[in-house]
Write a protein that holds these residues in place. Structure first.
Motif, PDB file in Angstrom:
ATOM      1  N   THR A  41     -46.007  33.938  67.886  1.00  0.00           N
ATOM      2  CA  THR A  41     -44.575  34.122  67.690  1.00  0.00           C
ATOM      3  C   THR A  41     -43.773  33.070  68.464  1.00  0.00           C
ATOM      4  OG1 THR A  41     -44.550  35.726  69.511  1.00  0.00           O
ATOM      5  CG2 THR A  41     -44.767  36.603  67.280  1.00  0.00           C
ATOM      6  N   ALA A  44     -43.163  30.173  66.092  1.00  0.00           N
ATOM      7  CA  ALA A  44     -43.698  30.472  64.748  1.00  0.00           C
ATOM      8  C   ALA A  44     -44.775  29.453  64.382  1.00  0.00           C
ATOM      9  CB  ALA A  44     -42.584  30.497  63.701  1.00  0.00           C
ATOM     10  N   TRP A 104     -39.804  33.711  68.162  1.00  0.00           N
ATOM     11  CA  TRP A 104     -39.370  34.121  66.834  1.00  0.00           C
ATOM     12  C   TRP A 104     -39.705  35.599  66.614  1.00  0.00           C
ATOM     13  CZ3 TRP A 104     -38.474  30.536  62.361  1.00  0.00           C
ATOM     14  CH2 TRP A 104     -38.243  29.218  62.787  1.00  0.00           C
ATOM     15  N   SER A 105     -38.962  36.230  65.729  1.00  0.00           N
ATOM     16  CA  SER A 105     -39.233  37.613  65.337  1.00  0.00           C
ATOM     17  C   SER A 105     -40.211  37.650  64.170  1.00  0.00           C
ATOM     18  CB  SER A 105     -37.936  38.315  64.913  1.00  0.00           C
ATOM     19  OG  SER A 105     -37.018  38.365  65.983  1.00  0.00           O
ATOM     20  N   VAL A 106     -41.067  38.654  64.169  1.00  0.00           N
ATOM     21  CA  VAL A 106     -41.919  38.909  63.004  1.00  0.00           C
ATOM     22  C   VAL A 106     -41.138  39.813  62.059  1.00  0.00           C
ATOM     23  CG1 VAL A 106     -44.095  39.867  62.185  1.00  0.00           C
ATOM     24  CG2 VAL A 106     -44.003  38.700  64.405  1.00  0.00           C
ATOM     25  N   CYS A 109     -45.417  41.267  57.257  1.00  0.00           N
ATOM     26  CA  CYS A 109     -46.812  40.862  57.080  1.00  0.00           C
ATOM     27  C   CYS A 109     -47.328  41.590  55.842  1.00  0.00           C
ATOM     28  CB  CYS A 109     -47.674  41.247  58.278  1.00  0.00           C
ATOM     29  SG  CYS A 109     -47.189  40.517  59.853  1.00  0.00           S
ATOM     30  N   ARG A 120     -44.174  36.430  57.782  1.00  0.00           N
ATOM     31  CA  ARG A 120     -42.833  35.836  57.773  1.00  0.00           C
ATOM     32  C   ARG A 120     -42.192  36.002  59.143  1.00  0.00           C
ATOM     33  NH1 ARG A 120     -37.235  37.126  54.453  1.00  0.00           N
ATOM     34  NH2 ARG A 120     -36.880  34.992  53.743  1.00  0.00           N
ATOM     35  N   PHE A 121     -41.753  34.876  59.720  1.00  0.00           N
ATOM     36  CA  PHE A 121     -41.045  34.848  61.001  1.00  0.00           C
ATOM     37  C   PHE A 121     -39.570  34.534  60.769  1.00  0.00           C
ATOM     38  CE2 PHE A 121     -45.374  33.283  61.863  1.00  0.00           C
ATOM     39  CZ  PHE A 121     -45.763  34.048  62.959  1.00  0.00           C
ATOM     40  N   TRP A 140     -36.396  30.772  58.548  1.00  0.00           N
ATOM     41  CA  TRP A 140     -37.577  31.561  58.233  1.00  0.00           C
ATOM     42  C   TRP A 140     -38.782  30.624  58.128  1.00  0.00           C
ATOM     43  CZ3 TRP A 140     -33.047  32.163  55.266  1.00  0.00           C
ATOM     44  CH2 TRP A 140     -32.340  33.341  55.507  1.00  0.00           C
TER      45      TRP A 140
END
Length: 306
Positions: A41, A44, A104-106, A109, A120-121, A140
């Motif tokens: 993360t 990313a 980054w945020s997840v 999945c 996708r991040f 993204w």
């Protein structure tokens, strides 16, 4: 989100899990039968990818790489954004922008119908990014791990003024021996030579396959969508298919360059070559308010034809 929350929300039994990696970073380990991969993360970033049956990893990560908040990881596929190389407005700022240094945020999945794993991040502007770059954005990164590896970066202008970016997927490919390496597909392409000993603003035109026998640091223009790296030492071919990119960077620092970088071993120049899908140099991308732009690459390992 912490590891427990991430695993509760996104883990896939026997396929995808979140673990604590080096430097306390969050790593995503994927093993879906088609390939094994490690993502983080932090930035990313893809750190490792090995398709089923492959002897060696597609990617190189230095044993001297640093891991931790606000640290770049030397290897894998770093995301360079919102500028590639030196910021043309403020050259002394962090090279290759700030996206690869951020957490980054997840966002999602999924398991695709063919068995591939899709992650996708997301990253958005905040006070810290505004201090570096005064624009509103959504980013993204989508990574698909299957028989091939695909990385796609999407930029959305979330503000009310247009902005310009340069960007890149700074892929480090593991190699067996630079003396047995050839990069195909660049024949006839004009390049800007950024090697240490090159004159300022040096340009050239590629003739035939690119071989690596000294420091290489070139920005190629008018690049076709498919490039091929033939690595006789590892008996494999890496096929690189890019989207929305007409510029490419090829980089190997050679011995002196590796020695000057604290996060590379002096012999690492023998172990990797960067062939980077970018929008750089003359390929500046302007994005209108509430519009988006994308860059991507698909990487495939195949046996080298005898």
């Amino acid at each position: 989100m912490d590891l427990d929350a991430l695993n509760a929300a996104f883990a896939r039994p026997d396929v995808l899990r979140f673990v604590e990696g080096r430097g306390g970073l969050i790593w995503i380990e994927i093993d879906n039968g088609l390939a094994r991969a490690t993502l983080t993360t932090h930035g990313a970033q893809v750190l490792s990818y090995r398709p089923a049956g492959a002897r060696d990893d597609l990617l190189f990560v230095s044993e001297c790489a640093t891991y931790g908040p606000e640290q770049e990881i030397k290897g894998g596929v770093p995301i360079c954004w919102p500028w590639f190389g030196r910021d043309p407005a403020i050259p002394e700022r962090q090279i290759h922008g700030f996206a690869r240094l951020r957490e980054w945020s997840v966002l999602a999945c999924e398991t695709r119908p063919d068995g591939a794993t899709w992650v996708r991040f997301g990253l958005a502007d905040d006070a810290a990014t505004h201090a570096l770059w005064p624009h509103y954005f959504n980013l993204w990164v989508e990574v698909t791990v299957g028989a091939t590896l695909t990385v796609t970066l999407t930029t959305r202008n979330a503000g009310d003024e247009p902005f310009a970016i340069t960007q890149g997927l700074h892929a480090y490919f593991k190699i067996g021996d630079p003396a047995q390496l050839q990069v195909h597909g660049l024949d006839g392409c004009r390049y800007l030579d950024k090697a240490t000993d090159a004159p300022a603003d040096a340009v050239g035109v590629q003739s035939g396959a690119l071989v690596v026998a000294a420091e290489v640091n070139r920005i190629y223009e008018g690049v076709p969508p498919r490039l091929v790296i033939d690595d006789a030492a590892l008996n494999r071919r890496i096929q690189l298919d890019s989207q929305h990119s007409r510029t490419c960077v090829v980089w190997n620092p050679w011995r002196a360059g590796a020695q000057a970088l604290p996060d590379l071993d002096v012999e690492d120049y023998r172990r990797f070559v960067c062939v980077e899908t970018v929008n750089a140099a003359s390929e500046v991308i302007w994005i209108a308010p509430q519009q988006a732009a994308q860059i991507g690459a698909e990487y495939r390992i195949v046996a080298l034809e005898s």
